[in-house]
Structures are given as structure tokens and as C-alpha cells.
Motif scaffolding. Structure first.
Motif, PDB file in Angstrom:
ATOM      1  N   CYS A 129       0.838  -1.205   0.000  1.00 28.38           N
ATOM      2  CA  CYS A 129       0.000   0.000   0.000  1.00 28.38           C
ATOM      3  C   CYS A 129       0.874   1.256   0.000  1.00 28.38           C
ATOM      4  CB  CYS A 129      -0.905   0.014   1.234  1.00 28.38           C
ATOM      5  SG  CYS A 129      -1.996  -1.421   1.385  1.00 28.38           S
ATOM      6  N   VAL A 130       1.878   1.243   0.866  1.00 29.28           N
ATOM      7  CA  VAL A 130       2.725   2.428   1.023  1.00 29.28           C
ATOM      8  C   VAL A 130       3.529   2.684  -0.246  1.00 29.28           C
ATOM      9  CG1 VAL A 130       4.664   3.405   2.316  1.00 29.28           C
ATOM     10  CG2 VAL A 130       2.859   2.139   3.521  1.00 29.28           C
ATOM     11  N   GLN A 131       4.048   1.611  -0.847  1.00 27.48           N
ATOM     12  CA  GLN A 131       4.930   1.785  -2.001  1.00 27.48           C
ATOM     13  C   GLN A 131       4.165   1.986  -3.304  1.00 27.48           C
ATOM     14  OE1 GLN A 131       7.340  -1.752  -1.811  1.00 27.48           O
ATOM     15  NE2 GLN A 131       8.000  -1.236   0.249  1.00 27.48           N
ATOM     16  N   HIS A 132       3.056   1.290  -3.463  1.00 29.88           N
ATOM     17  CA  HIS A 132       2.370   1.313  -4.759  1.00 29.88           C
ATOM     18  C   HIS A 132       0.998   2.005  -4.730  1.00 29.88           C
ATOM     19  CE1 HIS A 132       1.201  -0.075  -8.768  1.00 29.88           C
ATOM     20  NE2 HIS A 132       0.016  -0.262  -8.230  1.00 29.88           N
ATOM     21  N   SER A 133       0.108   1.519  -3.894  1.00 28.10           N
ATOM     22  CA  SER A 133      -1.296   1.878  -4.063  1.00 28.10           C
ATOM     23  C   SER A 133      -1.618   3.290  -3.593  1.00 28.10           C
ATOM     24  CB  SER A 133      -2.178   0.863  -3.335  1.00 28.10           C
ATOM     25  OG  SER A 133      -1.939  -0.422  -3.874  1.00 28.10           O
ATOM     26  N   LEU A 134      -1.019   3.728  -2.512  1.00 31.04           N
ATOM     27  CA  LEU A 134      -1.332   5.078  -2.050  1.00 31.04           C
ATOM     28  C   LEU A 134      -0.722   6.148  -2.944  1.00 31.04           C
ATOM     29  CD1 LEU A 134      -1.235   4.435   1.786  1.00 31.04           C
ATOM     30  CD2 LEU A 134      -3.251   4.905   0.370  1.00 31.04           C
ATOM     31  N   PRO A 135       0.534   6.000  -3.392  1.00 28.24           N
ATOM     32  CA  PRO A 135       1.013   6.968  -4.399  1.00 28.24           C
ATOM     33  C   PRO A 135       0.144   6.948  -5.661  1.00 28.24           C
ATOM     34  CG  PRO A 135       2.867   5.731  -3.480  1.00 28.24           C
ATOM     35  CD  PRO A 135       1.614   5.087  -2.950  1.00 28.24           C
ATOM     36  N   GLN A 136      -0.322   5.775  -6.057  1.00 25.58           N
ATOM     37  CA  GLN A 136      -1.196   5.698  -7.228  1.00 25.58           C
ATOM     38  C   GLN A 136      -2.527   6.404  -6.953  1.00 25.58           C
ATOM     39  OE1 GLN A 136      -3.101   1.817  -8.269  1.00 25.58           O
ATOM     40  NE2 GLN A 136      -2.107   2.096 -10.240  1.00 25.58           N
ATOM     41  N   ALA A 137      -3.071   6.196  -5.760  1.00 27.91           N
ATOM     42  CA  ALA A 137      -4.335   6.862  -5.422  1.00 27.91           C
ATOM     43  C   ALA A 137      -4.163   8.380  -5.461  1.00 27.91           C
ATOM     44  CB  ALA A 137      -4.808   6.411  -4.040  1.00 27.91           C
ATOM     45  N   GLN A 138      -3.016   8.853  -5.012  1.00 30.59           N
ATOM     46  CA  GLN A 138      -2.769  10.297  -5.059  1.00 30.59           C
ATOM     47  C   GLN A 138      -2.683  10.772  -6.510  1.00 30.59           C
ATOM     48  OE1 GLN A 138      -2.573  12.511  -2.332  1.00 30.59           O
ATOM     49  NE2 GLN A 138      -2.692  13.993  -3.989  1.00 30.59           N
ATOM     50  N   ARG A 139      -2.025   9.985  -7.354  1.00 29.02           N
ATOM     51  CA  ARG A 139      -1.974  10.359  -8.779  1.00 29.02           C
ATOM     52  C   ARG A 139      -3.370  10.359  -9.405  1.00 29.02           C
ATOM     53  NH1 ARG A 139       2.439   6.715  -8.736  1.00 29.02           N
ATOM     54  NH2 ARG A 139       1.262   5.094  -9.826  1.00 29.02           N
ATOM     55  N   VAL A 140      -4.174   9.376  -9.064  1.00 30.21           N
ATOM     56  CA  VAL A 140      -5.547   9.324  -9.590  1.00 30.21           C
ATOM     57  C   VAL A 140      -6.312  10.562  -9.123  1.00 30.21           C
ATOM     58  CG1 VAL A 140      -7.742   8.072  -9.470  1.00 30.21           C
ATOM     59  CG2 VAL A 140      -5.592   6.815  -9.805  1.00 30.21           C
ATOM     60  N   HIS A 141      -6.171  10.877  -7.854  1.00 28.02           N
ATOM     61  CA  HIS A 141      -6.816  12.093  -7.324  1.00 28.02           C
ATOM     62  C   HIS A 141      -6.363  13.329  -8.104  1.00 28.02           C
ATOM     63  CE1 HIS A 141      -8.318  15.008  -4.361  1.00 28.02           C
ATOM     64  NE2 HIS A 141      -7.135  15.571  -4.410  1.00 28.02           N
ATOM     65  N   ASN A 142      -5.066  13.446  -8.316  1.00 27.97           N
ATOM     66  CA  ASN A 142      -4.542  14.640  -8.992  1.00 27.97           C
ATOM     67  C   ASN A 142      -5.087  14.769 -10.410  1.00 27.97           C
ATOM     68  OD1 ASN A 142      -3.003  15.052  -6.720  1.00 27.97           O
ATOM     69  ND2 ASN A 142      -1.082  14.375  -7.629  1.00 27.97           N
ATOM     70  N   TYR A 143      -5.132  13.673 -11.138  1.00 27.27           N
ATOM     71  CA  TYR A 143      -5.521  13.759 -12.539  1.00 27.27           C
ATOM     72  C   TYR A 143      -7.036  13.747 -12.724  1.00 27.27           C
ATOM     73  CZ  TYR A 143      -6.000  12.918 -17.483  1.00 27.27           C
ATOM     74  OH  TYR A 143      -6.366  13.040 -18.794  1.00 27.27           O
ATOM     75  N   PHE A 144      -7.741  12.912 -11.951  1.00 28.39           N
ATOM     76  CA  PHE A 144      -9.153  12.665 -12.238  1.00 28.39           C
ATOM     77  C   PHE A 144     -10.138  13.469 -11.387  1.00 28.39           C
ATOM     78  CE2 PHE A 144      -7.539   8.644 -14.152  1.00 28.39           C
ATOM     79  CZ  PHE A 144      -8.253   8.657 -15.340  1.00 28.39           C
ATOM     80  N   HIS A 145      -9.663  14.091 -10.318  1.00 25.64           N
ATOM     81  CA  HIS A 145     -10.632  14.736  -9.426  1.00 25.64           C
ATOM     82  C   HIS A 145     -11.498  15.756 -10.164  1.00 25.64           C
ATOM     83  CE1 HIS A 145     -12.173  17.583  -6.405  1.00 25.64           C
ATOM     84  NE2 HIS A 145     -12.316  16.495  -5.682  1.00 25.64           N
ATOM     85  N   ASP A 146     -10.883  16.575 -10.954  1.00 25.64           N
ATOM     86  CA  ASP A 146     -11.648  17.623 -11.623  1.00 25.64           C
ATOM     87  C   ASP A 146     -12.484  17.099 -12.784  1.00 25.64           C
ATOM     88  OD1 ASP A 146     -10.555  19.323  -9.814  1.00 25.64           O
ATOM     89  OD2 ASP A 146      -9.156  20.273 -11.213  1.00 25.64           O
ATOM     90  N   LEU A 147     -12.288  15.835 -13.118  1.00 30.71           N
ATOM     91  CA  LEU A 147     -13.090  15.220 -14.185  1.00 30.71           C
ATOM     92  C   LEU A 147     -14.308  14.499 -13.619  1.00 30.71           C
ATOM     93  CD1 LEU A 147     -10.108  13.742 -16.239  1.00 30.71           C
ATOM     94  CD2 LEU A 147     -11.421  15.798 -16.772  1.00 30.71           C
ATOM     95  N   GLY A 148     -14.459  14.519 -12.294  1.00 30.64           N
ATOM     96  CA  GLY A 148     -15.646  13.902 -11.721  1.00 30.64           C
ATOM     97  C   GLY A 148     -15.394  12.592 -10.990  1.00 30.64           C
ATOM     98  N   VAL A 149     -14.187  12.408 -10.495  1.00 36.30           N
ATOM     99  CA  VAL A 149     -13.856  11.180  -9.773  1.00 36.30           C
ATOM    100  C   VAL A 149     -13.535  11.521  -8.316  1.00 36.30           C
ATOM    101  CG1 VAL A 149     -12.218   9.262  -9.585  1.00 36.30           C
ATOM    102  CG2 VAL A 149     -12.976  10.050 -11.841  1.00 36.30           C
ATOM    103  N   GLN A 150     -14.134  10.780  -7.393  1.00 36.76           N
ATOM    104  CA  GLN A 150     -13.835  10.956  -5.983  1.00 36.76           C
ATOM    105  C   GLN A 150     -13.014   9.776  -5.491  1.00 36.76           C
ATOM    106  OE1 GLN A 150     -14.715  13.613  -3.688  1.00 36.76           O
ATOM    107  NE2 GLN A 150     -13.052  12.464  -2.748  1.00 36.76           N
ATOM    108  N   VAL A 151     -11.782  10.051  -5.126  1.00 41.15           N
ATOM    109  CA  VAL A 151     -10.933   9.013  -4.526  1.00 41.15           C
ATOM    110  C   VAL A 151     -11.164   9.018  -3.017  1.00 41.15           C
ATOM    111  CG1 VAL A 151      -8.548   8.297  -4.061  1.00 41.15           C
ATOM    112  CG2 VAL A 151      -9.177   9.196  -6.321  1.00 41.15           C
ATOM    113  N   ILE A 152     -11.336   7.834  -2.450  1.00 41.18           N
ATOM    114  CA  ILE A 152     -11.487   7.699  -1.004  1.00 41.18           C
ATOM    115  C   ILE A 152     -10.504   6.641  -0.519  1.00 41.18           C
ATOM    116  CG2 ILE A 152     -13.034   6.930   0.858  1.00 41.18           C
ATOM    117  CD1 ILE A 152     -15.382   7.957  -0.784  1.00 41.18           C
ATOM    118  N   GLY A 153      -9.678   7.021   0.423  1.00 39.41           N
ATOM    119  CA  GLY A 153      -8.852   6.027   1.094  1.00 39.41           C
ATOM    120  C   GLY A 153      -9.652   5.389   2.217  1.00 39.41           C
ATOM    121  N   LEU A 154      -9.518   4.103   2.384  1.00 45.48           N
ATOM    122  CA  LEU A 154     -10.269   3.394   3.428  1.00 45.48           C
ATOM    123  C   LEU A 154      -9.271   2.614   4.270  1.00 45.48           C
ATOM    124  CD1 LEU A 154     -13.095   2.505   4.541  1.00 45.48           C
ATOM    125  CD2 LEU A 154     -12.906   0.537   2.981  1.00 45.48           C
TER     126      LEU A 154
END
Lengths: 174, 174, 174, 174
Positions: B59-84
């Protein structure tokens, strides 16, 4: 039938479909495929043209591995990746025989075309007609043959996949 | 209005919209947002739920940095990233105060929820109702609140972006 | 004066100094230096010979960037890095002009020699006399001109630096 | 017997051996070892102390994987790697139980000590006496117990291995 409404906003939104038609590829050789591909023949597919030079470090390190990943994931979904060897420097080094060895050693599996050399020694013909500023340059062409995005330099996988997917899904809505 | 035809084939194709409705998130705390988010409130957006544990190396090495990238690119396009934060081991280590420090130090900027602990000491409630096998797990929920994909382990950026984009574009065609 | 006692155990411990003398480099061209280097002239320095081919992916991705890092860190401490272009395949592609372009584009700053082609079309001469199995191969030569290690394939920075440092410090103890 | 002549120039060259003696580690717990280690007991070995915090991203991404690599390569050559958990922020998060889970999940295999908390809530005791500016900090101690280098922030594998090797070989020359 080929509207471009909706989807991810790409860098070249269509305003005039005739004007936006992607220029024909002007190539002298094809590797990794039986016969020359033309954008006309590829109508109906999304086409990703990755212009590169085999001695361009950014191409070798980033764009060509990315093009191979795009080919691996998207080919069966209707995307044709084409490598375009657009040599504008080091002509004596980046020859066809050198390119063939490079493609073999790097295990590139998508079709690769050699951009036609201009008589005057200027930019190769496809590179020139597309107005490319250098390598790597990634061009996205929609199912209707229109150029919809052109990226000079590196593009993140997330953005590239979003743009390709957006183009892939246009025919469903058109 | 919320058909799921066309698009990239996701791992959970809808067959029965009622049955496929994504279960509600059962969380006890939210970080990085003013108030609790609910999937009901997020209807109309694509939701990416990234289940993780702060001490899970993948999670620390792969998935959370990826989630942050998804948030950065897709948030303004209508995507809500939620960490659980779905803690199912090392409960005494992965506390709320520890999570808050972790989120701060790693500069995660998307909303993060703490999955509710089960009384019995079993899996946390959201993790259990989603049938997650471990962390990281990435769940994709469409604009109509249906769970459409669930990936255990790592997913490549190309595939994740293709799937998210496919969901983003569904309302255009429905 | 040139004992090899102590230090990190290298892959070729000296038993017979005469027999272990590193064979002379047999090269036809030198890049990045004013005149040909010889191992005899380099006596007193530790020499790192990095044999490579410009179209060998493992060389491009791992060994040449590592050789540049070794040059950057160790040059002023008494280490001479030498790239050795040992072409044993794709001869028509890996020409001198191509190598010069490659070295320029990849900003390699250490001296690079072109291994002499054998008349028979067999392995280039230095590669053959060193018994190299392929590229990349990294050879370590001590201050007394003896070959002390030869690694085929990739070597970790930690190990390479330990071995180089061990050779660097031998004159202090001898 | 413990001169420090020759070798790679380290950041703390010895001028007064008494003054340069590395301060004792002041730790309250040890993980991954049967009993507390002391620098006095480690006399004769080179000691690498890697001060870190489990929630410090630079430590997690760079310094702890590097410390594990150093342990793997150098342990049998006479180097003792010690992790030092020097918590100066997020005390409620970076507890002993959290550290134990972190060490387990990240498969760290070298001994790890918990730096003693100061009564006043200031820097932990070892961190303070060593004058560390933050984490990660890597301290190199020679076979005679003298502090010879102290790096705040990241250090490249090449440099770290060169420095460690230089210290390893000092007893040969002294």
C-alpha cells in the motif's frame, strides 16, 4: 457518426473535421508487420503514433516501454500502436539496419515505420507535416482518422490511458 | 439512465442493478474532509475506494502513491478518490492517531475514512461486507452507485485509468 | 609492493602475479579522451573496464549509468573508468559513428574504447582474450595491473563500490 | 593500533581520538536481537547506525531498504548495522508496538534499538548527544569506536559502500 462530444478533454478538440484529419504517414519501411499500414486502413480503430529516435534517451527510457505497455493492454480493445522512427539528427547512426537491431534487442512488438527522409535534409516528412517539435512525440488519432492529441515529451500512463479510452468509447456514443 | 453498456470490460459487469449496488461505507472517522462522505451523496460521480493499511508495504509503495496520482488527474473530471483504512491486523499499531501522522507525513490529499472495527475482532465492517481479501484493494463504483470492479493487489496505472475513464463516460451514453 | 592481502574477497584472488596480469586492451578507437590509454600507463590507478554494446538493453539501463556514477564518485580518488565497446553481434548497426552519437546523447563522460574486430568475424579481440561471456561485463584491475574481478551481468552498486575501494586501499597496506 | 590514515576521506577525520569516541547508544528496547548491543561490545567491528522514524517517508523509501542491503552484503565482512528509532515527533503514533509491527511488515532483519525519550519532551537522548538534525541520519563508527562520518539525508550506495569498506580495511593497515 464520428462526433467527438463528451469524453476527456484532449489537446486538439475537433472544430472542423476536414481540417483535423490526421495527415497520412509517409514512411519508407515497416518493421514488425507484413505490409505497410495506412491511417485510412486503420479507420475504425484508435491509433497511437509514437514518434521516436532510437538514440533519444527519453524515448528509450520512457516512451517506448510505455508504447509497449499500451500495445499490451489496449491492442485487443481496438487500439493500434505505431512506432514512427523520425530521424532528424545522427542520420549515419540511426539507420534502418541499426533500427532493426534496436527493435529486436528491446523486444518491441508493435509495428514500426521509418519516417521518410526529406530530400533537403530537413525534418523527415511525417514529422514535418505533423509539426512535431522533437522526440518523443505521441499522437492520438480517433476512430474517424482525426488527430485529437499530440504530446511532445513524456506523458503519464494515467493521462495517456484516459485519453485513449475516451477515444475508444466515442463510437459507442456517436 | 444508468446502463453499463459499452466501455472497457470491467471485472464486475452489471447483471442486476439492485444486487450490484455498492454496500454503504461503514466508517468511524474521516480525515482530509469536513464531513463524512456517503456513496449516496456521491451519486453522479465515479468513486475509487482504495482500501489500505498504513503498515502494509504494498500500500505504502504502490497503491497510495497511485491513489494520489488518480486524485490529482481525475478529481476535476468527476472522480472521488477515497482512502479506506481497513485494519485487520496490528490494531494496536495502526491507530487513528498513527494514521493521522501517516497521512500528514505522506502528504495524502484525498479523503480517508477509518473502517469500523467489528465487535468480535474480525475484519472491519466495510472490508467484510465488500468481501475484500486483504490490502491493497481498489474498488470502482460507477456514477449510479454500483460496484463495477474490485482489484486485490496492485493494478497498473494504464488499466486503472482505462477503467475509471470508461465509468466516467457512461453517463454520456446512458 | 603490490601484495593483495586483506580487503574484500574478490572473484579472482591473485595466486600468481605474472599469470594474473590483465591482458592489454586491443582497441581501434578512443572516444572522450585525447589519446589511447593503455593499462601499462594506468599502472598505479585502479581501472574499471565496463564492456558493453550500445544496443544491449542491460548495458543501457544498468551498467552504463552505473559506470558514469562510478566515474563521478571515484575518479578523483584514483579510479579510471573505461568503457569498452565490444561488438559481437549487430555489427552493421553498432558502428563507430553510431557509438559516437550514442555516447553524446547519453552524456557518457569517461573514456570509451572500441574493441578491435577479429578478422574471422569472431569475438572482438579484447573480449576474447579476457574470456568474456557477453555484455555487460565489468572487469576490475588493481594498481599493479592485475585482473582481480570480472562480473558478467549486473552488479549492485554496494558490491562494486566495496570491491573498488578495497583495491584502492591496497597500496596503503603494501 | 587504531590509526585512521589512508582510506576514503570521511566527513569526520580523527584529530583527537578521545574526543571522537562515538557516544554510547542510549536505548530502551532492542528488536531483532537477543540482548542490548553496546558500542563497547562491538569494538573491532565497523558499526553503521541508521537513525530513522517509522513514519518518515525518506527513511521508509530510501534509508531502511539501503540499511537492509548494507546488512545483507556487509554483515559477514564484519559490519554491524543498527537501526535506531529516534522519535522526535508523532510520539503517540510511533510507539514501540507500532515499530514492532512496522519492522515485521517491512522484513527488516538487523537489530533495531529504540532511542531513549528525554524527560523534557526534547529530542531523544542518542539523537541529541550525536547532534543529529533529523531523520534519516547515518552514522559510521570505526573498529575502534570512533565516529567517522555522519550523513543527514540520503547517501548514495556507492559512497556509503566506499566509506564502510574504507573503515573495514583500516585494521589491516594499523
Amino acid at each position: 457518426m464520428c462526433s467527438a462530444s463528451g469524453g476527456i478533454e484532449l489537446s486538439m478538440q475537433q472544430t472542423d473535421s476536414a481540417a483535423r484529419q490526421a495527415p497520412a504517414l509517409q514512411c519508407t519501411q515497416w518493421l514488425n508487420c507484413q505490409q505497410a499500414l495506412t491511417l485510412a486502413d486503420l479507420r475504425g480503430q484508435v491509433v497511437v503514433v509514437e514518434a521516436f529516435q532510437m538514440l533519444c534517451p527519453g524515448c528509450v527510457q520512457h516512451s517506448l516501454p510505455q508504447a509497449q505497455r499500451v500495445h499490451n493492454y489496449f491492442h485487443d480493445l481496438g487500439v493500434q500502436v505505431i512506432g514512427l522512427h523520425s530521424v532528424f539528427e545522427h542520420h549515419a547512426a540511426q539507420t534502418e539496419v541499426a533500427l532493426r537491431a534496436f527493435v529486436h534487442e528491446n523486444r518491441l512488438q508493435f509495428p514500426i515505420a521509418i519516417d521518410a527522409v526529406a530530400e533537403s535534409g530537413a525534418l523527415p516528412l511525417t514529422m514535418a507535416v505533423y509539426g512535431m517539435q522533437g522526440t518523443p512525440t505521441c499522437v492520438l488519432i480517433d476512430r474517424c482518422g482525426r488527430r485529437r492529441a499530440q504530446h511532445f515529451g513524456t506523458v503519464a500512463d494515467l493521462q495517456l490511458a484516459a485519453e485513449i479510452t475516451s477515444l475508444l468509447l466515442e463510437t459507442d456514443s456517436a
